[in-house]
Design an enzyme around this catalytic site. Sequence first.
Site, PDB file in Angstrom:
ATOM      1  N   SER A 275      -3.270  -3.772   0.720  1.00 47.66           N
ATOM      2  CA  SER A 275      -2.039  -4.512   0.977  1.00 47.66           C
ATOM      3  C   SER A 275      -2.374  -5.935   1.420  1.00 47.66           C
ATOM      4  O   SER A 275      -3.300  -6.137   2.208  1.00 47.66           O
ATOM      5  CB  SER A 275      -1.293  -3.782   2.092  1.00 47.66           C
ATOM      6  OG  SER A 275      -0.065  -4.393   2.324  1.00 47.66           O
ATOM      7  N   ALA A 276      -1.597  -6.907   0.925  1.00 48.13           N
ATOM      8  CA  ALA A 276      -1.902  -8.311   1.230  1.00 48.13           C
ATOM      9  C   ALA A 276      -1.641  -8.683   2.679  1.00 48.13           C
ATOM     10  O   ALA A 276      -2.357  -9.481   3.268  1.00 48.13           O
ATOM     11  CB  ALA A 276      -1.074  -9.227   0.322  1.00 48.13           C
ATOM     12  N   HIS A 277      -0.606  -8.066   3.280  1.00 52.16           N
ATOM     13  CA  HIS A 277      -0.202  -8.566   4.603  1.00 52.16           C
ATOM     14  C   HIS A 277      -1.118  -8.124   5.732  1.00 52.16           C
ATOM     15  O   HIS A 277      -0.932  -8.529   6.877  1.00 52.16           O
ATOM     16  CB  HIS A 277       1.261  -8.225   4.897  1.00 52.16           C
ATOM     17  CG  HIS A 277       1.558  -6.802   5.234  1.00 52.16           C
ATOM     18  ND1 HIS A 277       1.715  -6.372   6.525  1.00 52.16           N
ATOM     19  CD2 HIS A 277       1.746  -5.716   4.456  1.00 52.16           C
ATOM     20  CE1 HIS A 277       2.010  -5.081   6.525  1.00 52.16           C
ATOM     21  NE2 HIS A 277       2.028  -4.657   5.279  1.00 52.16           N
TER      22      HIS A 277
ATOM     23  N   GLN B  43      -6.752  -0.846   5.642  1.00 51.98           N
ATOM     24  CA  GLN B  43      -7.215  -1.469   6.886  1.00 51.98           C
ATOM     25  C   GLN B  43      -8.655  -1.986   6.801  1.00 51.98           C
ATOM     26  O   GLN B  43      -9.083  -2.717   7.692  1.00 51.98           O
ATOM     27  CB  GLN B  43      -7.092  -0.475   8.059  1.00 51.98           C
ATOM     28  CG  GLN B  43      -5.660  -0.108   8.403  1.00 51.98           C
ATOM     29  CD  GLN B  43      -4.916  -1.206   9.165  1.00 51.98           C
ATOM     30  OE1 GLN B  43      -5.514  -2.131   9.705  1.00 51.98           O
ATOM     31  NE2 GLN B  43      -3.604  -1.105   9.196  1.00 51.98           N
TER      32      GLN B  43
ATOM     33  N   CYS C  41       4.329   2.068  11.526  1.00 52.95           N
ATOM     34  CA  CYS C  41       5.105   2.847  10.554  1.00 52.95           C
ATOM     35  C   CYS C  41       5.598   4.160  11.128  1.00 52.95           C
ATOM     36  O   CYS C  41       6.345   4.883  10.488  1.00 52.95           O
ATOM     37  CB  CYS C  41       4.287   3.118   9.305  1.00 52.95           C
ATOM     38  SG  CYS C  41       3.786   1.607   8.524  1.00 52.95           S
TER      39      CYS C  41
ATOM     40  N   ALA D 203       0.814  -1.217   0.000  1.00 52.00           N
ATOM     41  CA  ALA D 203       0.000   0.000   0.000  1.00 52.00           C
ATOM     42  C   ALA D 203       0.849   1.271   0.000  1.00 52.00           C
ATOM     43  O   ALA D 203       0.416   2.313  -0.494  1.00 52.00           O
ATOM     44  CB  ALA D 203      -0.951  -0.010   1.188  1.00 52.00           C
ATOM     45  N   THR D 204       2.056   1.195   0.530  1.00 51.81           N
ATOM     46  CA  THR D 204       2.933   2.375   0.480  1.00 51.81           C
ATOM     47  C   THR D 204       3.192   2.745  -0.978  1.00 51.81           C
ATOM     48  O   THR D 204       3.053   3.907  -1.375  1.00 51.81           O
ATOM     49  CB  THR D 204       4.278   2.091   1.203  1.00 51.81           C
ATOM     50  OG1 THR D 204       3.987   1.842   2.580  1.00 51.81           O
ATOM     51  CG2 THR D 204       5.240   3.252   1.078  1.00 51.81           C
TER      52      THR D 204
HETATM   53  N1  PMP Z   1      -1.974   2.552   4.648  1.00 53.29           N
HETATM   54  C1  PMP Z   1      -2.455   2.112   5.817  1.00 53.29           C
HETATM   55  C2  PMP Z   1      -3.741   2.642   6.326  1.00 53.29           C
HETATM   56  C3  PMP Z   1      -1.742   1.153   6.545  1.00 53.29           C
HETATM   57  O1  PMP Z   1      -2.217   0.729   7.713  1.00 53.29           O
HETATM   58  C4  PMP Z   1      -0.522   0.670   6.028  1.00 53.29           C
HETATM   59  C5  PMP Z   1       0.291  -0.362   6.787  1.00 53.29           C
HETATM   60  N2  PMP Z   1       0.702   0.067   8.058  1.00 53.29           N
HETATM   61  C6  PMP Z   1      -0.067   1.165   4.793  1.00 53.29           C
HETATM   62  C7  PMP Z   1      -0.823   2.100   4.137  1.00 53.29           C
HETATM   63  C8  PMP Z   1       1.224   0.697   4.194  1.00 53.29           C
HETATM   64  O2  PMP Z   1       1.081  -0.606   3.726  1.00 53.29           O
HETATM   65  P1  PMP Z   1       2.317  -1.510   3.278  1.00 53.29           P
HETATM   66  O3  PMP Z   1       2.899  -2.057   4.528  1.00 53.29           O
HETATM   67  O4  PMP Z   1       1.700  -2.549   2.407  1.00 53.29           O
HETATM   68  O5  PMP Z   1       3.258  -0.643   2.511  1.00 53.29           O
END
Ligand code: PMP
Length: 373
Positions: free
Chosen positions: A200-202, A179, A331, A70-71
């Site tokens: 995001s998959a994880h 989320q 993060c 998602a980043t």
């Molecule tokens: N957006 C949100 C709302 C998230 O919670 C996260 C993960 N903490 C991310 C983006 C980033 O996702 P990723 O770890 O897949 O880069």
Amino acid sequence: MLYLDNSATTQILPEVKDAMLPYLLEEFGNPSSKYYSLATNANEAVKQARQHVASLVSCDIDEVVFTSGATESNNMIIKGVADYYRDKGNHIVTTKVEHPAVLEACKYLEQRDYKVTYLDVDQFGRININDFKQVIEEDPPILVSIIWGNNEVGSLNPIKEIAELCEEQDIFFHTDATQVIGKVKFSLSDYPGISFLSGSAHKLHGPKGTGMAILRKDSLGIPVKLTPLMHGGGQERDYRSGTLAVHNIVGFGKAAELAFENLNHNISKLEELESTLSGLLKEKFSDHIIFNNDQKDKIPGIVSVQFKGVNNEVLVKSLADHIASSTGSACSSSKPSHVLEAMGCTIEEIRSTVRFSISPTTDSQDLAIFNEL
Ligand code: PMP
């Protein structure tokens, strides 16, 4: 150990691991290669995964772009739209409670002469739709980026209203749904005003390092245009070059398939577990705690709670042998939460907040450990 940090990441399900393994071992082909079975099998596996991901959010398969998470999706969409439509304007509207992947992308653009409006939020982290309306009417933006469900407190934004306003005024609308996917029931076909969505998959028991950007076609079925973040071999219909991480994508597809099949069950389970956990906390700590999260219109399973007079780092650390929790977003765990700050919490309140995030795989019996604290 009781794992209650599922908003940070989740454990891969056994079915997901089993689906992935062949693509790490014998089925190692490049899906962009042609004719021989290793390549066509990999290509077919990616196609199936794309179908599962598309079904989970209810979009067309050719609207799914696989990314590294998602980043990347947030960066790709925000920077890509800002760059491609620069001639149309330089205004972007977002909120003060976005994930850093949105906020930092916006700050980067501010340094390049874009104007970014960061909307205020209420005590639960939601925007005010009238404020939003006023902002987009005063200076129509080229892009609106608003998080669907907050990763720290779970509050859901009024996405339907935001999407409708953006659609009426022909403004691109991106939502970070990382989320909410798999935890909130929605169908993108009910939201024609959403132009872009990140996931995001994880966060849904899939592997780390893969995610999606949903880039929706317009009402005439014409693919949207944006400047790619990755230039190269033209994979993902030129939106995102780079050899596809087939094993991860297959894992994402399996996780999406399971999340879709079990959606209603998982939501009920999360609601039940959240209610058990909140009840146990209230019983045990009564007026020594305050919940930051709203009780309604939220992602089930995220509990954000202040332990009055207790430092959250100390608490999370002292729990760590028995319970995995966090002081907020993984993060930005070293800084005081910008989300709670925007919600009006004092620094003391922020420094005493712990987030517990549940998964449908959490065993309700294990929550009884809170009685022993
Ligand atoms: N957006 C949100 C709302 C998230 O919670 C996260 C993960 N903490 C991310 C983006 C980033 O996702 P990723 O770890 O897949 O880069």
